[in-house]
Design a protein around this motif. Sequence first.
Motif, PDB file in Angstrom:
ATOM      1  N   ALA A   1     -11.697  -7.870  -2.858  1.00 26.01           N
ATOM      2  CA  ALA A   1     -10.616  -7.199  -2.142  1.00 26.01           C
ATOM      3  C   ALA A   1      -9.647  -6.492  -3.074  1.00 26.01           C
ATOM      4  O   ALA A   1      -8.822  -5.701  -2.631  1.00 26.01           O
ATOM      5  N   VAL A   2      -9.740  -6.780  -4.374  1.00 25.14           N
ATOM      6  CA  VAL A   2      -8.868  -6.182  -5.381  1.00 25.14           C
ATOM      7  C   VAL A   2      -9.719  -5.818  -6.590  1.00 25.14           C
ATOM      8  O   VAL A   2     -10.641  -6.551  -6.951  1.00 25.14           O
ATOM      9  N   LYS A   3      -9.395  -4.676  -7.177  1.00 23.84           N
ATOM     10  CA  LYS A   3     -10.099  -4.224  -8.376  1.00 23.84           C
ATOM     11  C   LYS A   3      -9.096  -4.044  -9.510  1.00 23.84           C
ATOM     12  O   LYS A   3      -7.923  -3.767  -9.265  1.00 23.84           O
ATOM     13  N   ILE A   4      -9.581  -4.207 -10.726  1.00 25.10           N
ATOM     14  CA  ILE A   4      -8.756  -3.949 -11.914  1.00 25.10           C
ATOM     15  C   ILE A   4      -9.064  -2.550 -12.404  1.00 25.10           C
ATOM     16  O   ILE A   4     -10.229  -2.146 -12.493  1.00 25.10           O
ATOM     17  N   VAL A   5      -8.003  -1.817 -12.707  1.00 24.02           N
ATOM     18  CA  VAL A   5      -8.135  -0.470 -13.247  1.00 24.02           C
ATOM     19  C   VAL A   5      -7.214  -0.355 -14.458  1.00 24.02           C
ATOM     20  O   VAL A   5      -6.398  -1.229 -14.712  1.00 24.02           O
ATOM     21  N   SER A   6      -7.362   0.726 -15.189  1.00 22.72           N
ATOM     22  CA  SER A   6      -6.417   1.038 -16.258  1.00 22.72           C
ATOM     23  C   SER A   6      -6.126   2.526 -16.200  1.00 22.72           C
ATOM     24  O   SER A   6      -6.900   3.294 -15.629  1.00 22.72           O
ATOM     25  N   THR A   7      -5.022   2.908 -16.755  1.00 20.53           N
ATOM     26  CA  THR A   7      -4.682   4.329 -16.829  1.00 20.53           C
ATOM     27  C   THR A   7      -4.477   4.680 -18.289  1.00 20.53           C
ATOM     28  O   THR A   7      -4.292   3.798 -19.132  1.00 20.53           O
ATOM     29  N   GLU A   8      -4.486   5.962 -18.560  1.00 16.68           N
ATOM     30  CA  GLU A   8      -4.240   6.383 -19.933  1.00 16.68           C
ATOM     31  C   GLU A   8      -2.805   6.087 -20.343  1.00 16.68           C
ATOM     32  O   GLU A   8      -2.528   5.852 -21.509  1.00 16.68           O
ATOM     33  N   GLU A   9      -1.881   6.072 -19.365  1.00 19.50           N
ATOM     34  CA  GLU A   9      -0.475   5.811 -19.662  1.00 19.50           C
ATOM     35  C   GLU A   9      -0.190   4.327 -19.846  1.00 19.50           C
ATOM     36  O   GLU A   9       0.769   3.951 -20.496  1.00 19.50           O
ATOM     37  N   ASP A  10      -0.979   3.479 -19.234  1.00 23.91           N
ATOM     38  CA  ASP A  10      -0.677   2.048 -19.201  1.00 23.91           C
ATOM     39  C   ASP A  10      -1.963   1.260 -19.457  1.00 23.91           C
ATOM     40  O   ASP A  10      -2.869   1.282 -18.649  1.00 23.91           O
ATOM     41  N   ARG A  11      -2.020   0.574 -20.568  1.00 19.04           N
ATOM     42  CA  ARG A  11      -3.235  -0.154 -20.955  1.00 19.04           C
ATOM     43  C   ARG A  11      -3.323  -1.560 -20.359  1.00 19.04           C
ATOM     44  O   ARG A  11      -4.300  -2.251 -20.528  1.00 19.04           O
ATOM     45  N   ARG A  12      -2.262  -1.995 -19.653  1.00 17.67           N
ATOM     46  CA  ARG A  12      -2.294  -3.325 -19.030  1.00 17.67           C
ATOM     47  C   ARG A  12      -3.330  -3.358 -17.915  1.00 17.67           C
ATOM     48  O   ARG A  12      -3.756  -2.324 -17.418  1.00 17.67           O
ATOM     49  N   GLU A  13      -3.705  -4.589 -17.512  1.00 13.41           N
ATOM     50  CA  GLU A  13      -4.529  -4.717 -16.316  1.00 13.41           C
ATOM     51  C   GLU A  13      -3.690  -4.309 -15.130  1.00 13.41           C
ATOM     52  O   GLU A  13      -2.590  -4.825 -14.926  1.00 13.41           O
ATOM     53  N   LEU A  14      -4.194  -3.385 -14.369  1.00 14.34           N
ATOM     54  CA  LEU A  14      -3.517  -2.925 -13.161  1.00 14.34           C
ATOM     55  C   LEU A  14      -4.438  -3.181 -11.982  1.00 14.34           C
ATOM     56  O   LEU A  14      -5.658  -3.139 -12.117  1.00 14.34           O
ATOM     57  N   PHE A  15      -3.858  -3.430 -10.829  1.00 17.59           N
ATOM     58  CA  PHE A  15      -4.634  -3.823  -9.663  1.00 17.59           C
ATOM     59  C   PHE A  15      -4.480  -2.805  -8.539  1.00 17.59           C
ATOM     60  O   PHE A  15      -3.397  -2.275  -8.311  1.00 17.59           O
ATOM     61  N   VAL A  16      -5.594  -2.549  -7.859  1.00 19.00           N
ATOM     62  CA  VAL A  16      -5.616  -1.704  -6.667  1.00 19.00           C
ATOM     63  C   VAL A  16      -6.407  -2.445  -5.592  1.00 19.00           C
ATOM     64  O   VAL A  16      -7.288  -3.250  -5.900  1.00 19.00           O
ATOM     65  N   PRO A  17      -6.106  -2.150  -4.320  1.00 14.00           N
ATOM     66  CA  PRO A  17      -6.835  -2.823  -3.245  1.00 14.00           C
ATOM     67  C   PRO A  17      -8.169  -2.146  -2.965  1.00 14.00           C
ATOM     68  O   PRO A  17      -8.314  -0.941  -3.164  1.00 14.00           O
TER      69      PRO A  17
END
Length: 180
Positions: free
Chosen positions: A89-105
């Motif tokens: 139900a949740v995926k981990i993504v990253s962005t070029e601006e932010d290297r932390r683990e980020l979550f999207v639904p």
Amino acid sequence: MARITPASATTDGGPLAHGADVSEAFERECVEFFADVVGVLGVPRSIGQIYGLLFASPQPLSFTDIVEKLDISRGSASQGLHSLRALGAVKIVSTEEDRRELFVPELGLRRLVSGVLREKVDPLVTDGGARLKKLREHANATPTAAGKRFSLDRVKQIESWRGQLGLLLPLLKTILGKRA
């Protein structure tokens, strides 16, 4: 881990609106809506709150963002994210601006239902035999004949449900596709 960029900010669930803001009322209502939805299923409210927050957010959120916005403990957030990830139900993504683990639904209903079937229903059907055996043993040990008949009838009912689920589960998996 999926990498997203502002120019191509999409996941399988739809576009991410970088730079967009949503109202606090919209965010709060999504949090409460999904908390109520999972509450009906007997799932901890915090899991629904986390999903609702991610659902309402136009940008991926970090673990710290989730803890702070929901004002929940780090333990609840960690456990909730772990459960949501296990369900798909949740995926981990990253962005070029932010290297932390980020979550999207995950926004695809098919994938959400598939995750629930895979993680919750399938184990009941495939691994429930030992528990049913124990129930049958306890039913047979019931001291009165009437109590024994009643208990064994209930065990038979559960076995019937398990058999029906066993027939229905492959059909649901076929309808939903390979990910189920």
